[in-house]
Structures are given as C-alpha cells and as structure tokens.
Scaffold this active site. Structure first.
Site, short mmCIF file in Angstrom:
data_model
loop_
_atom_site.label_atom_id
_atom_site.label_comp_id
_atom_site.label_asym_id
_atom_site.label_seq_id
_atom_site.Cartn_x
_atom_site.Cartn_y
_atom_site.Cartn_z
N THR A 128 1.29 -0.83 -0.22
CA THR A 128 -0.20 0.44 0.17
C THR A 128 0.35 1.32 -0.12
OG1 THR A 128 -1.91 1.13 1.39
CG2 THR A 128 0.00 -0.62 2.46
N ASP A 129 -0.03 2.43 -0.33
CA ASP A 129 1.01 3.31 -0.11
C ASP A 129 1.60 4.62 0.70
OD1 ASP A 129 -1.73 4.10 0.16
OD2 ASP A 129 -1.64 5.79 -1.68
N GLU A 130 0.68 3.23 1.73
CA GLU A 130 0.72 3.82 3.16
C GLU A 130 1.73 3.84 3.88
OE1 GLU A 130 -2.08 4.14 5.76
OE2 GLU A 130 -4.16 4.21 4.54
N TYR A 154 -0.81 -0.31 10.46
CA TYR A 154 -1.66 -0.65 10.12
C TYR A 154 0.07 -0.74 8.87
CZ TYR A 154 -3.26 -1.33 5.32
OH TYR A 154 -3.46 -1.77 3.53
N LYS A 158 2.07 -3.08 6.74
CA LYS A 158 2.42 -3.84 5.95
C LYS A 158 3.65 -3.39 4.99
CE LYS A 158 -0.65 -4.47 3.31
NZ LYS A 158 -0.89 -6.14 2.86
N1 LIG Z 1 -7.90 -0.99 0.53
C1 LIG Z 1 -7.29 -0.43 -0.21
O1 LIG Z 1 -7.34 1.02 -0.52
C2 LIG Z 1 -5.77 -0.99 0.07
C3 LIG Z 1 -4.60 0.22 -0.72
C4 LIG Z 1 -3.66 -0.67 -1.04
C5 LIG Z 1 -3.40 -1.60 -1.31
N2 LIG Z 1 -4.22 -2.58 -0.27
C6 LIG Z 1 -3.94 -4.13 0.56
O2 LIG Z 1 -4.83 -4.80 -0.37
C7 LIG Z 1 -5.02 -6.06 -0.26
C8 LIG Z 1 -6.45 -6.30 0.44
O3 LIG Z 1 -7.17 -4.89 1.45
P1 LIG Z 1 -8.87 -5.22 1.05
O4 LIG Z 1 -9.22 -3.63 1.51
O5 LIG Z 1 -9.39 -5.99 0.41
O6 LIG Z 1 -9.09 -5.75 2.81
P2 LIG Z 1 -10.04 -6.35 3.06
O7 LIG Z 1 -10.16 -6.56 4.50
O8 LIG Z 1 -11.29 -6.03 2.60
O9 LIG Z 1 -9.17 -7.94 2.49
C9 LIG Z 1 -9.05 -9.16 3.23
C10 LIG Z 1 -9.01 -10.68 3.49
O10 LIG Z 1 -8.25 -11.04 3.53
C11 LIG Z 1 -8.68 -11.96 4.42
N3 LIG Z 1 -7.56 -12.19 5.27
C12 LIG Z 1 -7.21 -11.53 6.13
N4 LIG Z 1 -5.88 -12.39 7.57
C13 LIG Z 1 -5.88 -13.24 6.42
C14 LIG Z 1 -5.58 -14.96 6.77
N5 LIG Z 1 -4.89 -14.53 8.56
N6 LIG Z 1 -5.72 -15.83 6.02
C15 LIG Z 1 -6.44 -16.73 5.39
N7 LIG Z 1 -7.47 -14.45 4.82
C16 LIG Z 1 -7.21 -13.48 5.36
C17 LIG Z 1 -9.54 -11.60 5.18
O11 LIG Z 1 -10.79 -12.52 4.89
C18 LIG Z 1 -10.06 -10.86 4.10
O12 LIG Z 1 -11.25 -11.69 2.81
C19 LIG Z 1 -4.32 -6.00 2.17
O13 LIG Z 1 -3.33 -6.57 2.43
C20 LIG Z 1 -4.26 -4.43 1.53
O14 LIG Z 1 -3.59 -3.98 2.33
C21 LIG Z 1 -5.40 -2.20 0.35
#
Ligand SMILES: NC(=O)c1ccc[n+]([C@@H]2O[C@H](COP(=O)([O-])OP(=O)(O)OC[C@H]3O[C@@H](n4cnc5c(N)ncnc54)[C@H](O)[C@@H]3O)[C@@H](O)[C@H]2O)c1
Length: 343
Positions: A128-130, A154, A158
């Site tokens: 993530t950009d964070e 968080y 990451k």
């Molecule tokens: N949402 C954003 O804006 C954003 C931006 C950049 C990067 N990301 C990254 O993208 C990824 C997904 O983000 P998201 O927004 O879809 O999150 P989300 O919370 O909607 O989904 C996360 C998923 O991971 C699963 N999960 C969590 N821990 C787990 C484990 N130990 N074993 C198996 N499954 C597990 C959860 O059940 C869920 O389905 C993350 O790694 C996040 O850091 C998100």
C-alpha cells in the site's frame, strides 16, 4: 498457470478473482481466505466456473499453505490476505502482526521450501501507499524510490511484510514483486471504509462522521484498475519486464480530500449537508498521499482506465442497489455461509 489468491473473499481480492478468471490465462484459480469480518464469500457467490476453488483457511497455517500449493500445483500467487483497516490497528495491532507479517512469512517460507523440491512459483505481494508515510501539500508524489516511513501500526505491519518479501527475494531468490497502490474504492468494500460508510449513512439519513477538518488527501483509484495492475505485475514478472524484488506503484493521479468525497456523496444521494459531523481526528492521521505510477505505465503498459466521475457514480449506485449484500455484511449473516453451502 495455476494461481493462488490469498484474501480472495475481501474487497480487492474478490475483484482480483474475477479479473483472473476473466483473463482466461489460468487453468485454476484457488482462493485461500480465513473469512475475517471483512472476508465475505457472498462477494463471489455468483461464480460458477470449474476453474475456481475456495479454501476456507488461514495463511498462518503453514501446513495448509504448503499442501494447497503442492496439491493444486500452484505456479503463481497474488498475496492480498491482510488486516486492512488503520482504525482497527490503532485499537489492537496484534491481529495485524499475525496476518500481515507472520502470514507473509508463512507464504514466503512455503515458497522457499517447495522450490527446494522443484516447484517454481512467482508471487505478487500486495502492499500500500501507506508504507511511504505522509506528504506535505507541495511535495511531489511518492515514487518507488521514496523511502519507506510508515506512520501508523497498519502501515508498519505492511512495511515489515514488504521488507520480508524483499529479503527473501534477495536471500533465497524468491521470484516476488511488491505492488503499492493508493486508496481503492468500488463495490464490495466492507462498510467501515470511507466511501461505503458515507454512502450508506447518507442514504439512511444517519450522521456522516468526518475526522478532524476533513482535509486529509488521498489518491483514489477504482478497484478494478488495481486488480488489473496486479495481474499485469504477475505477467510482467513471468515475461521479465519486472525483476524479483522490484517495487511497483499504482495510482490514479486523482487527489481528493475526505470532505470533497463526502460532499460529492451527499450531492449524488440527495442527502442533507447537515448530516456532516466533525469528530476528533484519528491519532497519527497521515495528511496526504499521492502516487507516481510512471513505472507501471512504462514497464507494464498499465494505466488507470476508470475516471472518478463514472467510478464513484457506479459505486454509489451499487451500494444503493444491493441492500441484501449490505444487510448480510452488517449482520454478519455471511458467517453462516459455510453452514448454508457446505452443510
Ligand atoms: N483497500 C485499499 O484501499 C488498499 C490499497 C492498497 C493496498 N491494499 C492491500 O490490499 C489487500 C486487500 O485489501 P482489502 O481492502 O481488500 O482488504 P479486506 O479487509 O477487504 O480483505 C482482506 C481479506 O483477507 C482475508 N484475511 C485476513 N487475514 C487472513 C489470514 N490470516 N488468512 C487468510 N485470509 C485472511 C480476510 O478474510 C479478507 O477476505 C491488503 O493486503 C491491503 O493492505 C488495500
């Protein structure tokens, strides 16, 4: 190519599963997800494709991860599973350390151990950009060379997982790249995040809580543009456009303040401006993120395709037109999904 997606029942994961199946490039797409509060199998309930398999389990279970990779003959991994909400990490960082850092360790060690037995696996680690920290108003956007400087728990977990991936790539030759993307919006996002929370509250005439002065800036990208970028990164790793250990940024060059977003949502839902309620700012709230994504353009021929104006309209309509989905995630009804589907 046989793909494992971790966290495929989450917001970005579910879009990535669809993108992967739609690409026609994979013989198999396996989704490993332990279904935390934000993992919702309803996100994928309409998928009826023999190439798709869902496994209910945790990335922290090394036996399960190894068995899955071996038995499904996985050749590619997109690793999304993580705890993803900053506010929750401020309440308690332990689940973030477990899933984001230790879960990534399990995946990396599984790849390392299976490669010793002759498996060949390429991986995209989704970050993530964070991890870059906060920008001042006049600063240039982050690039892949910007030093990592996480400012909340968080982001720290990451960043730690990114470092692990880089170190495994350097030490054991693991074929992995790290992607860093800006704020995603779109359908299927758990309604604790800004866009779905404000949309649903606006429609229901509830208060619209805004942190601090609402002037925090994020670069907003539609989730399907991000998912496409993740697949392009995987293909780039396979065809040599990207080398293991590299970082690649995705963004949309679309900076907006939280207040602007809430105001747009109010306008589009015909809600009352008086619903806005300013609340104490999140501790350690980063002020501004902006992503430079020249490298993705040059190396992967990737660029965001969905303009904010269309993306946000469609997204708001989706939340309004899918009350059953909203109800199921709010009541936790989807937790009964396994029972209903598997008896
Ligand atoms: N949402 C954003 O804006 C954003 C931006 C950049 C990067 N990301 C990254 O993208 C990824 C997904 O983000 P998201 O927004 O879809 O999150 P989300 O919370 O909607 O989904 C996360 C998923 O991971 C699963 N999960 C969590 N821990 C787990 C484990 N130990 N074993 C198996 N499954 C597990 C959860 O059940 C869920 O389905 C993350 O790694 C996040 O850091 C998100």
């Amino acid at each position: 190519m046989r793909l494992l997606i971790t966290g495929g029942c989450g917001f970005i994961g579910s879009h990535t599963v669809r993108e992967a199946l739609g690409s026609g490039k994979f013989q198999k797409v396996v989704n490993l997800d332990c279904l935390t509060y934000s993992g919702n199998p309803e996100n994928l309930k309409d998928i009826d494709d023999g190439k798709y398999r869902f496994i209910h389990g945790s990335i922290n279970d090394s036996k399960l991860v190894q068995e899955t990779i071996r038995e499904e003959e996985i050749s590619h991994i997109i690793h999304l599973a993580a705890e993803s909400h900053v506010d929750r990490s401020i309440d308690s960082v332990e689940p973030f350390i477990r899933s984001n850092i230790d879960g990534t360790r399990v995946i990396l060690e599984s790849i390392r151990d299976l490669e010793k037995l002759g498996h060949e696996i390429s991986m995209v680690h989704v970050s993530t950009d964070e991890v870059y920290g906060s920008l001042g108003p006049e600063d240039l956007p982050f690039t892949e060379e910007t030093p990592v400087c996480p400012m909340n728990p968080y982001a720290a977990t990451k960043a730690a997982s990114d470092m692990l991936v880089q170190s495994f790539s350097n030490t054991y030759g693991i074929k992995a790249v790290i992607t860093r993307c800006s704020n995603n919006y779109g359908p299927n996002q758990f309604p604790e995040k800004l866009v779905p929370l404000m949309t649903l509250n606006a429609v229901e005439g509830k208060k619209l809580p805004i942190y601090g002065d609402g002037m925090q800036i994020r670069d907003w990208i539609h989730v399907s543009d991000h998912s496409r970028g993740l697949l392009e990164s995987l293909f780039g790793l396979s065809d040599g456009s990207l080398t293991p250990g590299e970082v690649i940024n995705f963004g949309a060059n679309d900076e907006r303040t939280n207040l602007e977003i809430v105001s747009e949502i109010i306008e589009m839902t015909d809600a009352d401006k008086g619903l806005i309620e300013y609340v104490s700012d999140r501790p350690g709230h980063d002020r501004r993120y902006a992503m430079g994504f020249e490298k993705a353009k040059l190396t992967l021929d990737w660029e965001p395709l969905i303009p904010w104006e269309k993306g946000i309209r469609d997204t708001i309509d989706w939340y309004i037109n899918n009350p059953e989905w909203v109800e199921s995630v709010r009541t936790g009804d989807y937790l009964n999904w396994l029972e209903r589907h598997y008896g």
